[in-house]
Design a protein around this motif. Structure first.
Motif, PDB file in Angstrom:
ATOM      1  N   SER A  16     -24.635  15.396 -30.064  1.00 52.12           N
ATOM      2  CA  SER A  16     -24.103  13.958 -30.203  1.00 52.12           C
ATOM      3  C   SER A  16     -25.192  13.191 -29.806  1.00 52.12           C
ATOM      4  N   VAL A  17     -24.775  12.437 -30.177  1.00 54.88           N
ATOM      5  CA  VAL A  17     -25.786  10.381 -29.707  1.00 54.88           C
ATOM      6  C   VAL A  17     -25.563  10.154 -28.164  1.00 54.88           C
ATOM      7  N   ALA A  18     -24.037  10.580 -27.837  1.00 52.56           N
ATOM      8  CA  ALA A  18     -23.981  10.192 -26.140  1.00 52.56           C
ATOM      9  C   ALA A  18     -24.994  10.062 -25.080  1.00 52.56           C
ATOM     10  N   GLU A  19     -25.251   8.880 -24.691  1.00 51.16           N
ATOM     11  CA  GLU A  19     -26.442   8.652 -23.987  1.00 51.16           C
ATOM     12  C   GLU A  19     -25.983   9.084 -22.284  1.00 51.16           C
ATOM     13  N   THR A  20     -24.187   9.337 -22.466  1.00 50.20           N
ATOM     14  CA  THR A  20     -24.118  10.481 -21.540  1.00 50.20           C
ATOM     15  C   THR A  20     -22.912  11.294 -21.047  1.00 50.20           C
ATOM     16  N   ARG A  21     -22.664  12.300 -20.900  1.00 55.55           N
ATOM     17  CA  ARG A  21     -21.476  13.172 -21.500  1.00 55.55           C
ATOM     18  C   ARG A  21     -21.085  13.546 -19.712  1.00 55.55           C
ATOM     19  N   TRP A  22     -20.331  13.323 -19.756  1.00 53.10           N
ATOM     20  CA  TRP A  22     -19.096  14.120 -18.105  1.00 53.10           C
ATOM     21  C   TRP A  22     -18.787  14.878 -18.519  1.00 53.10           C
ATOM     22  N   SER A  23     -18.559  15.874 -17.445  1.00 49.73           N
ATOM     23  CA  SER A  23     -16.803  16.573 -17.121  1.00 49.73           C
ATOM     24  C   SER A  23     -16.065  16.004 -16.125  1.00 49.73           C
ATOM     25  N   VAL A  24     -14.937  16.157 -16.277  1.00 48.25           N
ATOM     26  CA  VAL A  24     -13.781  15.369 -15.668  1.00 48.25           C
ATOM     27  C   VAL A  24     -12.974  16.313 -15.030  1.00 48.25           C
ATOM     28  N   ALA A  25     -12.497  16.335 -13.463  1.00 46.55           N
ATOM     29  CA  ALA A  25     -11.402  17.164 -13.645  1.00 46.55           C
ATOM     30  C   ALA A  25     -10.507  16.444 -11.929  1.00 46.55           C
ATOM     31  N   ALA A  26      -8.979  16.697 -11.716  1.00 50.11           N
ATOM     32  CA  ALA A  26      -9.195  16.024 -10.495  1.00 50.11           C
ATOM     33  C   ALA A  26      -8.724  17.000  -9.346  1.00 50.11           C
ATOM     34  N   ALA A  27      -9.600  16.185  -8.567  1.00 47.89           N
ATOM     35  CA  ALA A  27      -9.691  16.529  -7.261  1.00 47.89           C
ATOM     36  C   ALA A  27      -8.854  16.703  -6.106  1.00 47.89           C
ATOM     37  N   PRO A  28      -8.201  17.143  -5.071  1.00 46.91           N
ATOM     38  CA  PRO A  28      -7.244  17.050  -3.808  1.00 46.91           C
ATOM     39  C   PRO A  28      -7.560  15.677  -3.678  1.00 46.91           C
ATOM     40  N   SER A  29      -5.912  15.095  -3.467  1.00 44.73           N
ATOM     41  CA  SER A  29      -6.296  13.188  -3.339  1.00 44.73           C
ATOM     42  C   SER A  29      -6.125  13.707  -1.128  1.00 44.73           C
ATOM     43  N   ARG A  30      -6.642  12.989  -1.019  1.00 43.79           N
ATOM     44  CA  ARG A  30      -6.089  12.266   1.098  1.00 43.79           C
ATOM     45  C   ARG A  30      -5.020  11.718   1.111  1.00 43.79           C
ATOM     46  N   ALA A  31      -3.959  12.997   2.041  1.00 46.64           N
ATOM     47  CA  ALA A  31      -2.534  11.811   1.455  1.00 46.64           C
ATOM     48  C   ALA A  31      -2.730  10.487   2.651  1.00 46.64           C
ATOM     49  N   LEU A  32      -1.506  10.014   2.920  1.00 45.60           N
ATOM     50  CA  LEU A  32      -1.527   9.104   3.294  1.00 45.60           C
ATOM     51  C   LEU A  32      -0.167   8.773   4.614  1.00 45.60           C
ATOM     52  N   GLU A  33       0.017   7.916   5.359  1.00 40.09           N
ATOM     53  CA  GLU A  33       1.104   8.429   6.546  1.00 40.09           C
ATOM     54  C   GLU A  33       2.661   8.947   5.872  1.00 40.09           C
ATOM     55  N   ALA A  34       2.860   9.612   6.979  1.00 33.36           N
ATOM     56  CA  ALA A  34       4.630  10.378   6.247  1.00 33.36           C
ATOM     57  C   ALA A  34       4.090  11.424   5.241  1.00 33.36           C
ATOM     58  N   ASP A  35       2.872  11.504   4.852  1.00 37.79           N
ATOM     59  CA  ASP A  35       2.449  12.795   3.777  1.00 37.79           C
ATOM     60  C   ASP A  35       2.664  12.134   2.582  1.00 37.79           C
ATOM     61  N   ALA A  36       3.173  10.581   2.115  1.00 38.61           N
ATOM     62  CA  ALA A  36       2.638   9.699   1.228  1.00 38.61           C
ATOM     63  C   ALA A  36       1.541  10.660   0.103  1.00 38.61           C
ATOM     64  N   PRO A  37       1.653  10.778  -1.034  1.00 41.62           N
ATOM     65  CA  PRO A  37       0.425  10.847  -2.287  1.00 41.62           C
ATOM     66  C   PRO A  37      -0.318   9.984  -2.333  1.00 41.62           C
ATOM     67  N   GLY A  38      -1.462  10.392  -2.273  1.00 36.74           N
ATOM     68  CA  GLY A  38      -3.003   9.964  -1.992  1.00 36.74           C
ATOM     69  C   GLY A  38      -3.157   9.223  -3.018  1.00 36.74           C
ATOM     70  N   ALA A  39      -3.925   8.429  -2.682  1.00 35.76           N
ATOM     71  CA  ALA A  39      -4.780   7.677  -4.427  1.00 35.76           C
ATOM     72  C   ALA A  39      -5.295   8.907  -5.592  1.00 35.76           C
ATOM     73  N   PRO A  40      -5.638   8.383  -6.518  1.00 34.06           N
ATOM     74  CA  PRO A  40      -6.192   9.279  -7.515  1.00 34.06           C
ATOM     75  C   PRO A  40      -7.605   9.651  -6.913  1.00 34.06           C
TER      76      PRO A  40
END
Length: 262
Positions: A183-207
């Motif tokens: 392709s003519v793309a300037e950059t090409r990326w592979s993206v995957a979900a990574a484990p997030s850091r849990a917040l207090e009381a095991d609340a879901p962390g940030a993406p």
């Protein structure tokens, strides 16, 4: 959030009005879309180049949402009121799910800047993309497709890239459930979900995101990052314990990565 599945005539008028009121002046300095993470941006000369095409592939079909989220969050970080145009096929919408405006707001983005256009098929998607990248005044244009996209050959890709260059618009191609191709793309990326850091009381962390730079016209590829999204400061940052940048073997591919994980 505005939706349309037909002509972009009204969209062009809206963007022209934003440009006339000063939307174009709110673009990032030096033509870059910065992530907010100092090391990541410095490695790319300040961030993703505006006026260029950038491709984002999901490392796995299950990572399609993460790839879309990363591209959108980078674009939504741009200051001002310049709109983000998101083009997708109806099929991609069914497979990837509806874009949820309150969720964008919760992450710190402004959903009112998002102009969503759903095309009936890949042919219409490509036609809409050619129109959208030539609408000066947008923060970025995201083109989301699902599966292989035969119509997007080198000729079609070059036409899109030239339109983005002439209009000064960042073109972000979301190639979901597809394998990279020339392709003519300037950059090409592979993206995957990574484990997030849990917040207090095991609340879901940030993406959190695992990023792999597969190709870069401006420098060496084969570098990986792990970034968290800070919704309070509306920027990406190094994940805890991410360590130094990790160079990958030159011949490592997305396919081999998946096989190793199996």
């Amino acid at each position: 959030m505005r939706e349309s599945s037909h002509s972009l005539a009204g969209l062009r008028q809206r963007i022209a009005g934003i440009a006339a009121s000063g939307g174009v002046e709110s673009r990032p300095a030096e033509g870059r879309m910065a992530s907010g993470d100092a090391r990541f941006d410095a490695a790319l000369g300040g961030g993703l180049a505006i006026g260029r095409c950038h491709e984002f592939f999901a490392a796995d079909a299950l990572d399609a949402t993460s790839a879309a989220a990363f591209a959108a969050l980078v674009a939504l970080r741009t200051p001002g009121t310049a709109p983000l145009i998101w083009l997708r096929t109806c099929d991609a919408g069914r497979r990837g799910g509806r874009i949820y405006a309150p969720g964008i707001a919760e992450l710190g983005g402004d959903p009112d800047r998002l102009l969503l256009v759903e095309a009936s098929d890949p042919k219409m998607l490509l036609a809409c993309a050619n129109d959208a990248v030539r609408c000066a005044g947008s923060a970025a244009v995201i083109v989301e497709s699902w599966g292989q996209f035969p119509l997007l050959d080198l000729t079609a890709g070059r036409r899109l890239a030239l339109g983005a260059r002439d209009a000064g618009t960042a073109l972000l191609m979301l190639r979901l459930n597809a394998a990279p191709a020339p392709s003519v793309a300037e950059t090409r990326w592979s993206v995957a979900a990574a484990p997030s850091r849990a917040l207090e009381a095991d609340a879901p962390g940030a993406p959190a995101f695992d990023l792999e730079l597969l190709r870069w016209r401006g420098g060496p590829a084969g570098t990986r990052w792990r970034l968290d999204w800070n919704h309070d400061e509306k920027r990406f940052e190094d994940a805890a314990l991410s360590g130094a940048l990790l160079p990958l073997p030159a011949r490592r591919t997305m396919a081999s990565r998946g096989a190793a994980a199996a």
